[in-house]
Design a protein around this motif. Structure first.
Motif, PDB file in Angstrom:
ATOM      1  N   LEU A   1     -16.241  -6.079  14.724  1.00 62.71           N
ATOM      2  CA  LEU A   1     -14.795  -5.969  14.853  1.00 62.71           C
ATOM      3  C   LEU A   1     -14.392  -5.832  16.324  1.00 62.71           C
ATOM      4  O   LEU A   1     -15.044  -5.127  17.092  1.00 62.71           O
ATOM      5  CB  LEU A   1     -14.273  -4.747  14.091  1.00 62.71           C
ATOM      6  CG  LEU A   1     -14.215  -4.859  12.559  1.00 62.71           C
ATOM      7  CD1 LEU A   1     -14.068  -3.477  11.936  1.00 62.71           C
ATOM      8  CD2 LEU A   1     -13.061  -5.756  12.140  1.00 62.71           C
ATOM      9  N   SER A   2     -13.322  -6.516  16.690  1.00 58.59           N
ATOM     10  CA  SER A   2     -12.787  -6.358  18.050  1.00 58.59           C
ATOM     11  C   SER A   2     -11.608  -5.405  18.068  1.00 58.59           C
ATOM     12  O   SER A   2     -11.413  -4.673  19.031  1.00 58.59           O
ATOM     13  CB  SER A   2     -12.359  -7.717  18.628  1.00 58.59           C
ATOM     14  OG  SER A   2     -11.328  -8.299  17.844  1.00 58.59           O
ATOM     15  N   GLN A   3     -10.815  -5.411  17.004  1.00 57.54           N
ATOM     16  CA  GLN A   3      -9.708  -4.468  16.926  1.00 57.54           C
ATOM     17  C   GLN A   3      -9.370  -4.174  15.475  1.00 57.54           C
ATOM     18  O   GLN A   3      -9.464  -5.034  14.607  1.00 57.54           O
ATOM     19  CB  GLN A   3      -8.473  -4.995  17.663  1.00 57.54           C
ATOM     20  CG  GLN A   3      -7.858  -6.253  17.105  1.00 57.54           C
ATOM     21  CD  GLN A   3      -6.706  -6.773  17.944  1.00 57.54           C
ATOM     22  OE1 GLN A   3      -6.880  -7.087  19.127  1.00 57.54           O
ATOM     23  NE2 GLN A   3      -5.522  -6.874  17.352  1.00 57.54           N
ATOM     24  N   ILE A   4      -9.005  -2.922  15.225  1.00 51.45           N
ATOM     25  CA  ILE A   4      -8.568  -2.501  13.899  1.00 51.45           C
ATOM     26  C   ILE A   4      -7.053  -2.450  13.917  1.00 51.45           C
ATOM     27  O   ILE A   4      -6.443  -1.738  14.715  1.00 51.45           O
ATOM     28  CB  ILE A   4      -9.166  -1.135  13.527  1.00 51.45           C
ATOM     29  CG1 ILE A   4     -10.689  -1.267  13.354  1.00 51.45           C
ATOM     30  CG2 ILE A   4      -8.539  -0.598  12.245  1.00 51.45           C
ATOM     31  CD1 ILE A   4     -11.409   0.046  13.148  1.00 51.45           C
ATOM     32  N   ASN A   5      -6.451  -3.240  13.035  1.00 52.33           N
ATOM     33  CA  ASN A   5      -4.994  -3.363  12.987  1.00 52.33           C
ATOM     34  C   ASN A   5      -4.358  -2.545  11.877  1.00 52.33           C
ATOM     35  O   ASN A   5      -3.195  -2.150  11.999  1.00 52.33           O
ATOM     36  CB  ASN A   5      -4.613  -4.836  12.784  1.00 52.33           C
ATOM     37  CG  ASN A   5      -5.138  -5.736  13.878  1.00 52.33           C
ATOM     38  OD1 ASN A   5      -5.081  -5.400  15.047  1.00 52.33           O
ATOM     39  ND2 ASN A   5      -5.651  -6.900  13.487  1.00 52.33           N
ATOM     40  N   ALA A   6      -5.107  -2.318  10.810  1.00 55.15           N
ATOM     41  CA  ALA A   6      -4.524  -1.661   9.639  1.00 55.15           C
ATOM     42  C   ALA A   6      -5.610  -1.043   8.777  1.00 55.15           C
ATOM     43  O   ALA A   6      -6.758  -1.497   8.763  1.00 55.15           O
ATOM     44  CB  ALA A   6      -3.717  -2.664   8.817  1.00 55.15           C
ATOM     45  N   PHE A   7      -5.224  -0.006   8.048  1.00 53.27           N
ATOM     46  CA  PHE A   7      -6.048   0.554   6.987  1.00 53.27           C
ATOM     47  C   PHE A   7      -5.465   0.069   5.671  1.00 53.27           C
ATOM     48  O   PHE A   7      -4.250   0.177   5.446  1.00 53.27           O
ATOM     49  CB  PHE A   7      -6.035   2.080   7.031  1.00 53.27           C
ATOM     50  CG  PHE A   7      -6.591   2.653   8.299  1.00 53.27           C
ATOM     51  CD1 PHE A   7      -7.953   2.682   8.535  1.00 53.27           C
ATOM     52  CD2 PHE A   7      -5.749   3.168   9.279  1.00 53.27           C
ATOM     53  CE1 PHE A   7      -8.478   3.203   9.708  1.00 53.27           C
ATOM     54  CE2 PHE A   7      -6.257   3.695  10.455  1.00 53.27           C
ATOM     55  CZ  PHE A   7      -7.617   3.707  10.668  1.00 53.27           C
ATOM     56  N   VAL A   8      -6.312  -0.473   4.805  1.00 46.91           N
ATOM     57  CA  VAL A   8      -5.831  -1.045   3.547  1.00 46.91           C
ATOM     58  C   VAL A   8      -6.491  -0.335   2.373  1.00 46.91           C
ATOM     59  O   VAL A   8      -7.707  -0.138   2.358  1.00 46.91           O
ATOM     60  CB  VAL A   8      -6.121  -2.555   3.476  1.00 46.91           C
ATOM     61  CG1 VAL A   8      -5.449  -3.154   2.233  1.00 46.91           C
ATOM     62  CG2 VAL A   8      -5.626  -3.267   4.732  1.00 46.91           C
ATOM     63  N   VAL A   9      -5.680   0.052   1.413  1.00 46.52           N
ATOM     64  CA  VAL A   9      -6.167   0.713   0.208  1.00 46.52           C
ATOM     65  C   VAL A   9      -5.961  -0.218  -0.978  1.00 46.52           C
ATOM     66  O   VAL A   9      -4.865  -0.758  -1.172  1.00 46.52           O
ATOM     67  CB  VAL A   9      -5.422   2.036  -0.041  1.00 46.52           C
ATOM     68  CG1 VAL A   9      -5.933   2.708  -1.317  1.00 46.52           C
ATOM     69  CG2 VAL A   9      -5.594   2.970   1.160  1.00 46.52           C
ATOM     70  N   ASP A  10      -7.010  -0.408  -1.779  1.00 43.67           N
ATOM     71  CA  ASP A  10      -6.958  -1.280  -2.956  1.00 43.67           C
ATOM     72  C   ASP A  10      -6.891  -0.424  -4.212  1.00 43.67           C
ATOM     73  O   ASP A  10      -7.769   0.404  -4.442  1.00 43.67           O
ATOM     74  CB  ASP A  10      -8.202  -2.174  -2.979  1.00 43.67           C
ATOM     75  CG  ASP A  10      -8.123  -3.237  -4.071  1.00 43.67           C
ATOM     76  OD1 ASP A  10      -7.012  -3.545  -4.520  1.00 43.67           O
ATOM     77  OD2 ASP A  10      -9.188  -3.754  -4.461  1.00 43.67           O
ATOM     78  N   ILE A  11      -5.838  -0.612  -4.987  1.00 38.22           N
ATOM     79  CA  ILE A  11      -5.676   0.100  -6.259  1.00 38.22           C
ATOM     80  C   ILE A  11      -5.730  -0.936  -7.371  1.00 38.22           C
ATOM     81  O   ILE A  11      -4.927  -1.875  -7.394  1.00 38.22           O
ATOM     82  CB  ILE A  11      -4.340   0.869  -6.301  1.00 38.22           C
ATOM     83  CG1 ILE A  11      -4.281   1.889  -5.147  1.00 38.22           C
ATOM     84  CG2 ILE A  11      -4.168   1.586  -7.642  1.00 38.22           C
ATOM     85  CD1 ILE A  11      -2.936   2.577  -5.008  1.00 38.22           C
ATOM     86  N   ASP A  12      -6.675  -0.772  -8.295  1.00 40.32           N
ATOM     87  CA  ASP A  12      -6.928  -1.813  -9.294  1.00 40.32           C
ATOM     88  C   ASP A  12      -6.918  -1.211 -10.690  1.00 40.32           C
ATOM     89  O   ASP A  12      -7.843  -0.485 -11.071  1.00 40.32           O
ATOM     90  CB  ASP A  12      -8.268  -2.480  -9.004  1.00 40.32           C
ATOM     91  CG  ASP A  12      -8.383  -3.859  -9.631  1.00 40.32           C
ATOM     92  OD1 ASP A  12      -7.339  -4.420  -9.992  1.00 40.32           O
ATOM     93  OD2 ASP A  12      -9.507  -4.361  -9.754  1.00 40.32           O
ATOM     94  N   PHE A  13      -5.881  -1.510 -11.471  1.00 40.50           N
ATOM     95  CA  PHE A  13      -5.777  -1.011 -12.834  1.00 40.50           C
ATOM     96  C   PHE A  13      -6.495  -1.962 -13.799  1.00 40.50           C
ATOM     97  O   PHE A  13      -7.035  -2.986 -13.386  1.00 40.50           O
ATOM     98  CB  PHE A  13      -4.303  -0.848 -13.220  1.00 40.50           C
ATOM     99  CG  PHE A  13      -3.588   0.200 -12.397  1.00 40.50           C
ATOM    100  CD1 PHE A  13      -3.741   1.546 -12.678  1.00 40.50           C
ATOM    101  CD2 PHE A  13      -2.774  -0.158 -11.330  1.00 40.50           C
ATOM    102  CE1 PHE A  13      -3.096   2.517 -11.931  1.00 40.50           C
ATOM    103  CE2 PHE A  13      -2.126   0.794 -10.567  1.00 40.50           C
ATOM    104  CZ  PHE A  13      -2.285   2.140 -10.865  1.00 40.50           C
ATOM    105  N   LYS A  14      -6.473  -1.639 -15.097  1.00 41.10           N
ATOM    106  CA  LYS A  14      -7.247  -2.436 -16.046  1.00 41.10           C
ATOM    107  C   LYS A  14      -6.609  -3.798 -16.323  1.00 41.10           C
ATOM    108  O   LYS A  14      -7.313  -4.747 -16.666  1.00 41.10           O
ATOM    109  CB  LYS A  14      -7.457  -1.664 -17.347  1.00 41.10           C
ATOM    110  CG  LYS A  14      -6.181  -1.348 -18.113  1.00 41.10           C
ATOM    111  CD  LYS A  14      -6.504  -0.566 -19.384  1.00 41.10           C
ATOM    112  CE  LYS A  14      -5.239  -0.262 -20.180  1.00 41.10           C
ATOM    113  NZ  LYS A  14      -5.548   0.508 -21.412  1.00 41.10           N
ATOM    114  N   ASP A  15      -5.281  -3.898 -16.165  1.00 43.26           N
ATOM    115  CA  ASP A  15      -4.610  -5.183 -16.364  1.00 43.26           C
ATOM    116  C   ASP A  15      -3.222  -5.125 -15.733  1.00 43.26           C
ATOM    117  O   ASP A  15      -2.806  -4.090 -15.208  1.00 43.26           O
ATOM    118  CB  ASP A  15      -4.515  -5.543 -17.859  1.00 43.26           C
ATOM    119  CG  ASP A  15      -3.894  -4.444 -18.712  1.00 43.26           C
ATOM    120  OD1 ASP A  15      -2.961  -3.765 -18.230  1.00 43.26           O
ATOM    121  OD2 ASP A  15      -4.335  -4.245 -19.863  1.00 43.26           O
ATOM    122  N   ALA A  16      -2.490  -6.237 -15.811  1.00 40.29           N
ATOM    123  CA  ALA A  16      -1.171  -6.318 -15.182  1.00 40.29           C
ATOM    124  C   ALA A  16      -0.173  -5.374 -15.848  1.00 40.29           C
ATOM    125  O   ALA A  16       0.702  -4.805 -15.180  1.00 40.29           O
ATOM    126  CB  ALA A  16      -0.662  -7.756 -15.241  1.00 40.29           C
TER     127      ALA A  16
END
Length: 222
Positions: A107-122
């Motif tokens: 990595l050259s630069q960190i621009n953002a922290f991203v959180v993934d939230i994944d439920f069982k369906d839509a």
């Protein structure tokens, strides 16, 4: 060709905010934005990101490397995933089908922290929207900059005001990367206390959904 001819103002605002000018403005060769008698001014930027046209290609590292905003704009309408944090370089394997180089230590630069939230369906995703909205404000005052809706959940972007630039010390350590990992882990564990569907095991600086008009549900540039 203007930016607005390729994508919505909202999408490009989000993408530009994340990139923090980490890519060249124009393609070094065959630019369609630079006139023949003009010199290409790219401020010597050498950052690279990986982009993908669908989830299947993403899971197999079968995307392509982008080093300029111009190239990103040209392809934006067909992209679904990207690496929002910038790498020093990216390349391909011998078959030129699979991207290589997208490791944390490159990595050259960190621009953002991203959180993934994944439920069982839509349906479960939509049922839990209010819970998500109330759980992603950290310490009751730190709001995310961007929220994207995915097939079964949400991806929450905490975009830095200024990118964190990485460098390697003589002993091989990377203090900025170590600190960023801890921050990312703390963000995810804090949200998981309220939302068990939070993916705390995903690569904090890996591949995520790219902001598009059809998946942005919240954007606050302030």
């Amino acid at each position: 060709m203007s930016v607005t001819e390729k994508l919505s103002y909202k999408s490009w605002s989000a993408i530009s905010l994340i990139l923090h000018n980490g890519l060249k403005k124009y393609k070094p060769k065959n630019s369609k934005l630079v006139q023949l008698n003009q010199e290409v001014h790219n401020d010597n930027k050498t950052g690279s990101i990986a982009v993908f046209r669908n989830k299947s290609s993403m899971s197999r590292d079968m995307g392509f490397v982008v080093t300029s905003e111009e190239a990103l704009i040209e392809n934006i309408e067909t992209l679904t995933h990207w690496t929002p944090n910038t790498f020093n370089w990216l390349g391909y394997d011998n078959s030129r089908k699979h991207i290589k180089g997208h490791s944390e230590r490159n990595l050259s630069q960190i621009n953002a922290f991203v959180v993934d939230i994944d439920f069982k369906d839509a349906l479960d995703r939509d049922r839990n929207l209010n819970l998500v909205n109330s759980s992603i404000v950290l310490d009751d005052h730190i709001l995310p900059t961007l929220v994207l809706k995915t097939d079964k959940g949400y991806q929450i972007y905490y975009i830095l005001d200024r990118p964190a630039f990485l460098s390697k010390h003589k002993n091989g350590s990377m203090p900025v990367l170590s600190a960023a990992r801890k921050i990312s882990e703390n963000i995810k564990s804090t949200i998981m206390e309220k939302i068990p569907a939070t993916d705390v095991g995903c690569n904090s600086f890996g591949i995520f959904r790219i902001p598009r008009e059809d998946n942005i549900i919240f954007l606050n540039q302030n």
